[in-house]
Write an enzyme that holds these catalytic residues in place. Structure first.
Site, PDB file in Angstrom:
ATOM      1  N   GLN A   1       0.809  -1.220   0.000  1.00  0.00           N
ATOM      2  CA  GLN A   1       0.000   0.000   0.000  1.00  0.00           C
ATOM      3  C   GLN A   1       0.843   1.272   0.000  1.00  0.00           C
ATOM      4  OE1 GLN A   1      -3.328   0.347  -0.269  1.00  0.00           O
ATOM      5  NE2 GLN A   1      -3.688  -1.851  -0.365  1.00  0.00           N
TER       6      GLN A   1
ATOM      7  N   SER B   1       3.785  -4.353  -5.028  1.00  0.00           N
ATOM      8  CA  SER B   1       2.943  -4.877  -6.111  1.00  0.00           C
ATOM      9  C   SER B   1       2.625  -3.767  -7.094  1.00  0.00           C
ATOM     10  CB  SER B   1       1.650  -5.457  -5.534  1.00  0.00           C
ATOM     11  OG  SER B   1       0.843  -6.016  -6.542  1.00  0.00           O
TER      12      SER B   1
ATOM     13  N   HIS C   1      -0.062  -3.383  -9.250  1.00  0.00           N
ATOM     14  CA  HIS C   1      -1.426  -2.962  -9.578  1.00  0.00           C
ATOM     15  C   HIS C   1      -2.005  -1.946  -8.601  1.00  0.00           C
ATOM     16  CE1 HIS C   1      -4.149  -5.301  -6.771  1.00  0.00           C
ATOM     17  NE2 HIS C   1      -3.002  -5.907  -6.552  1.00  0.00           N
TER      18      HIS C   1
ATOM     19  N   CYS D   1      -9.132  -8.632  -0.504  1.00  0.00           N
ATOM     20  CA  CYS D   1      -8.754 -10.040  -0.355  1.00  0.00           C
ATOM     21  C   CYS D   1      -9.631 -10.765   0.657  1.00  0.00           C
ATOM     22  CB  CYS D   1      -7.285 -10.141   0.054  1.00  0.00           C
ATOM     23  SG  CYS D   1      -6.163  -9.496  -1.194  1.00  0.00           S
TER      24      CYS D   1
END
Length: 421
Positions: free
Chosen positions: A214, A234, A236, A366
């Site tokens: 994040q 990450s 995306h 998630c």
């Protein structure tokens, strides 16, 4: 549509798409092949690695590509555990060492790192420490190594979501091999004091991993100054493609290979590289880092406006985590709004917002569909009823104020309706 779920994922930007396209149908060679055509793909991978390393001010050989943040988190937890249990490490004569070309002198240099010694020397019952509000990728990995014999301590947080640093240090024992604390929480945006955590880890000779999924591209991160040994990120979350991430493994950290097979990623993570994804990740990160401070300023303004308008228009709500309307607001990601709304269940409100074209969330994507309340809100001391009432809005600097006002009005109307029913 008003998209207010950027903490879940983001759209791939036009420039990222354009950077990726040639590697789908033009320069589509396998980077492991020797002929010139394939070397274009290999060069793209290595150029991307250098770019990402430069953004973090580290050596490119410390960047390992993965399929995303979850794999990177699993790699950090499981490899620390396996190494502590006496498995062959990357600098002790393993196949990974031979493939990566680690020299004897380099191995000696790596073994001098305090955290490396900790992972190598602790045996039998490795002890891992994490916070109570980690992403499920960390929490479930910790549960898994517990089933294999590890001990795990989950450190509590205060009402703002900040880690109890005293409890963290007190939890460290002789067999502690890893501390894993997320840089910024995915539900309420609380930013942890990574520098102090790193100092505690270094003081006790323990490896320090941070899940920065994040935070990467959102806040400045200095691995050297913060004492970070392992970092997950990450693509995306910052307008890059899904299915690609990275794990930073600092020079000197002794961990075994994670995926076995070919010699990709210097033998530590086998499998043909996702060339378009890697190229897109690097491009997205370059753009995110370049405009970070300017975006931060605008998002902070929008965040304060969002909270003020919600408090004015919606009765009986509570700000979750750090209050950005106070001085401590800098300890929260600027694009995050999270509230608990008395008298409703957030999932019912989400359906009403969706009918008005507003995309929002009740927490981590998630965990969507889970019948369990948010473990993050429970860790803050919220009741089960309160934990079911949490609403997350995550946005970017291009959010228009009229969209913000429309959303506030939609939330007000939705809450009034649900409280009547």
């Amino acid at each position: 549509m008003i998209y207010l779920d950027h903490a879940a994922t983001t759209a791939v930007s036009k420039s990222v798409r354009e950077a990726m396209l040639p590697y789908f149908s033009e320069d589509y060679g396998n980077p492991s092949s020797l002929y010139l055509f394939a070397q274009k793909a290999k060069k793209a991978v290595e150029d991307s690695r250098r770019s990402l390393a430069g953004l973090l001010d580290i050596n490119p050989r410390e960047v390992y590509f993965t399929s995303g943040g979850t794999e990177a988190d699993n790699w950090a937890i499981l490899s620390a555990f396996y190494s502590a249990m006496g498995k062959k490490s990357s600098v002790s004569g393993s196949g990974a060492e031979q493939k990566s070309g680690v020299s004897g002198s380099e191995a000696e240099q790596k073994s001098s790192l305090p955290g490396a010694e900790a992972v190598e020397q602790k045996q039998k019952k490795p002890h891992i420490i994490c916070s109570a509000i980690e992403h499920h990728a960390i929490l479930e990995s910790c549960k898994f190594v517990e089933s294999l014999g590890a001990r795990v301590s989950r450190i509590p947080v205060d009402h703002e979501g900040l880690l109890d640093l005293e409890a963290l240090e007190q939890a460290i024992i002789e067999d502690t091999v890893l501390i894993s604390v997320m840089a910024a929480n995915n539900e309420m945006g609380t930013i942890q004091d990574l520098r102090t955590i790193g100092e505690i880890a270094k003081k006790h000779g323990v490896l320090f991993h941070t899940d920065a999924v994040q935070a990467f591209g959102q806040i400045p991160l200095s691995l050297e100054e913060m004492g970070i040994d392992l970092l997950s990120a990450s693509a995306h979350k910052l307008h890059g493609p899904k299915g690609v991430g990275l794990l930073v493994i600092r020079k000197g950290v002794r961990l075994p290979a994670f995926l076995h097979g070919g010699a990709q990623e210097r033998g530590f993570r086998a499998g043909t590289e996702n060339v378009p994804g890697i190229v897109g990740f690097a491009k997205a990160a370059e753009e995110a880092f370049a405009g970070m401070s300017e975006r931060e300023k605008r998002k902070r303004e929008l965040q304060k406006l969002f909270f003020r308008r919600l408090l004015e228009e919606v009765p009986r709500i509570k700000i979750t985590g750090v209050n950005p309307l106070e001085a401590s607001g800098e300890k929260r990601l600027s694009g995050n709004v999270h509230i608990c709304i008395e008298g409703i269940e957030a999932e019912s409100l989400l359906l009403l917002l969706d009918q008005k074209g507003i995309c929002a969330s009740a927490g981590s994507a998630c965990a969507s569909g889970s019948v369990e309340p948010s473990h993050v809100l429970l860790a803050l001391g919220k009741s089960h009823v309160e934990a079911y009432s949490g609403l997350r809005l995550s946005f970017e600097e291009d959010l228009k104020e009229e969209e913000l006002e429309f959303t506030v009005e939609a939330i007000r109307e939705g809450v009034e309706r649900l409280r009547r029913e």
